[in-house]
Design a protein around this motif. Structure first.
Motif, mmCIF file in Angstrom:
data_model
loop_
_atom_site.group_PDB
_atom_site.id
_atom_site.type_symbol
_atom_site.label_atom_id
_atom_site.label_comp_id
_atom_site.label_asym_id
_atom_site.label_seq_id
_atom_site.Cartn_x
_atom_site.Cartn_y
_atom_site.Cartn_z
ATOM 1 N N LEU A 7 0.817 -1.207 0.000
ATOM 2 C CA LEU A 7 0.000 0.000 0.000
ATOM 3 C C LEU A 7 0.855 1.263 0.000
ATOM 4 O O LEU A 7 0.547 2.245 -0.679
ATOM 5 N N LEU A 8 1.948 1.258 0.750
ATOM 6 C CA LEU A 8 2.849 2.412 0.763
ATOM 7 C C LEU A 8 3.510 2.623 -0.593
ATOM 8 O O LEU A 8 3.665 3.747 -1.056
ATOM 9 N N GLN A 9 3.889 1.531 -1.235
ATOM 10 C CA GLN A 9 4.488 1.645 -2.565
ATOM 11 C C GLN A 9 3.471 2.150 -3.572
ATOM 12 O O GLN A 9 3.797 2.960 -4.444
ATOM 13 N N ALA A 10 2.230 1.700 -3.470
ATOM 14 C CA ALA A 10 1.185 2.165 -4.374
ATOM 15 C C ALA A 10 0.910 3.648 -4.158
ATOM 16 O O ALA A 10 0.709 4.403 -5.116
ATOM 17 N N ALA A 11 0.910 4.088 -2.889
ATOM 18 C CA ALA A 11 0.687 5.500 -2.594
ATOM 19 C C ALA A 11 1.834 6.356 -3.142
ATOM 20 O O ALA A 11 1.608 7.441 -3.685
ATOM 21 N N ALA A 12 3.046 5.879 -3.022
ATOM 22 C CA ALA A 12 4.196 6.621 -3.549
ATOM 23 C C ALA A 12 4.125 6.722 -5.067
ATOM 24 O O ALA A 12 4.396 7.777 -5.647
ATOM 25 N N ALA A 13 3.741 5.628 -5.704
ATOM 26 C CA ALA A 13 3.612 5.647 -7.166
ATOM 27 C C ALA A 13 2.501 6.593 -7.590
ATOM 28 O O ALA A 13 2.636 7.317 -8.589
ATOM 29 N N ALA A 14 1.402 6.623 -6.845
ATOM 30 C CA ALA A 14 0.298 7.522 -7.176
ATOM 31 C C ALA A 14 0.728 8.977 -7.068
ATOM 32 O O ALA A 14 0.357 9.802 -7.902
ATOM 33 N N ILE A 68 3.506 13.942 -12.321
ATOM 34 C CA ILE A 68 3.793 13.902 -13.758
ATOM 35 C C ILE A 68 2.572 14.361 -14.550
ATOM 36 O O ILE A 68 2.683 15.138 -15.504
ATOM 37 N N GLY A 69 1.393 13.902 -14.138
ATOM 38 C CA GLY A 69 0.167 14.314 -14.817
ATOM 39 C C GLY A 69 -0.078 15.809 -14.702
ATOM 40 O O GLY A 69 -0.492 16.457 -15.668
ATOM 41 N N ALA A 70 0.168 16.371 -13.524
ATOM 42 C CA ALA A 70 -0.006 17.810 -13.335
ATOM 43 C C ALA A 70 0.976 18.593 -14.209
ATOM 44 O O ALA A 70 0.622 19.619 -14.793
ATOM 45 N N GLY A 71 2.205 18.104 -14.301
ATOM 46 C CA GLY A 71 3.188 18.763 -15.163
ATOM 47 C C GLY A 71 2.795 18.719 -16.625
ATOM 48 O O GLY A 71 2.922 19.706 -17.353
ATOM 49 N N ALA A 100 -9.722 24.405 -18.268
ATOM 50 C CA ALA A 100 -9.519 22.963 -18.456
ATOM 51 C C ALA A 100 -8.205 22.517 -17.821
ATOM 52 O O ALA A 100 -8.127 21.435 -17.232
ATOM 53 N N ALA A 101 -7.183 23.352 -17.915
ATOM 54 C CA ALA A 101 -5.888 23.011 -17.307
ATOM 55 C C ALA A 101 -5.994 22.974 -15.786
ATOM 56 O O ALA A 101 -5.440 22.067 -15.151
ATOM 57 N N PHE A 102 -6.711 23.927 -15.185
ATOM 58 C CA PHE A 102 -6.883 23.913 -13.735
ATOM 59 C C PHE A 102 -7.659 22.689 -13.289
ATOM 60 O O PHE A 102 -7.356 22.086 -12.267
ATOM 61 N N VAL A 144 -7.547 17.362 -10.653
ATOM 62 C CA VAL A 144 -7.760 15.923 -10.743
ATOM 63 C C VAL A 144 -6.456 15.171 -10.495
ATOM 64 O O VAL A 144 -6.420 14.164 -9.775
ATOM 65 N N CYS A 145 -5.373 15.649 -11.065
ATOM 66 C CA CYS A 145 -4.086 14.972 -10.877
ATOM 67 C C CYS A 145 -3.604 15.049 -9.430
ATOM 68 O O CYS A 145 -3.015 14.099 -8.922
ATOM 69 N N LEU A 146 -3.838 16.155 -8.777
ATOM 70 C CA LEU A 146 -3.337 16.318 -7.432
ATOM 71 C C LEU A 146 -4.227 15.657 -6.382
ATOM 72 O O LEU A 146 -3.807 15.467 -5.239
#
Length: 78
Positions: free
Chosen positions: A7-14, A20-23, A68-70, A75-77
C-alpha cells in the motif's frame, strides 16, 4: 506487514504519477495558449480591422483552456 508495504508503494507511485500528470497538464495548457496567441496575431496581421473581435475571442478561448488546465491539475493532485 507485506500488505502495508504494498500500500505504501502504491501511494508513492500515485504521488509520482500525479505530479507527472499535473506537469503534463501545465505544459499542454502552455502550448495551447501559445498557439492561440500565435494564430490570433496571424489573423490580426491579415485583417487589422477585425483586431478587437479577434482579441476578444482569443481571451475567451484562452480562459477556457486555462479552466480545463486547472481542472486537470486538480484531478491529478487529488
Amino acid at each position: 506487514m507485506l500488505s502495508s508495504l504494498v500500500l505504501l508503494q502504491a501511494a508513492a507511485a500515485a504521488l509520482k504519477l500525479g505530479g507527472i500528470g499535473a506537469g503534463l497538464a501545465a505544459i499542454g495548457a502552455g502550448i495551447g495558449i501559445g498557439n492561440i496567441g500565435a494564430h490570433a496575431m496571424d489573423a490580426i496581421a491579415r485583417q487589422p480591422e477585425m483586431a478587437s473581435n479577434i482579441r476578444i475571442n482569443m481571451i475567451i478561448i484562452a480562459a477556457l483552456v486555462e479552466g480545463a488546465a486547472f481542472f486537470a491539475l486538480v484531478v491529478c493532485l487529488l
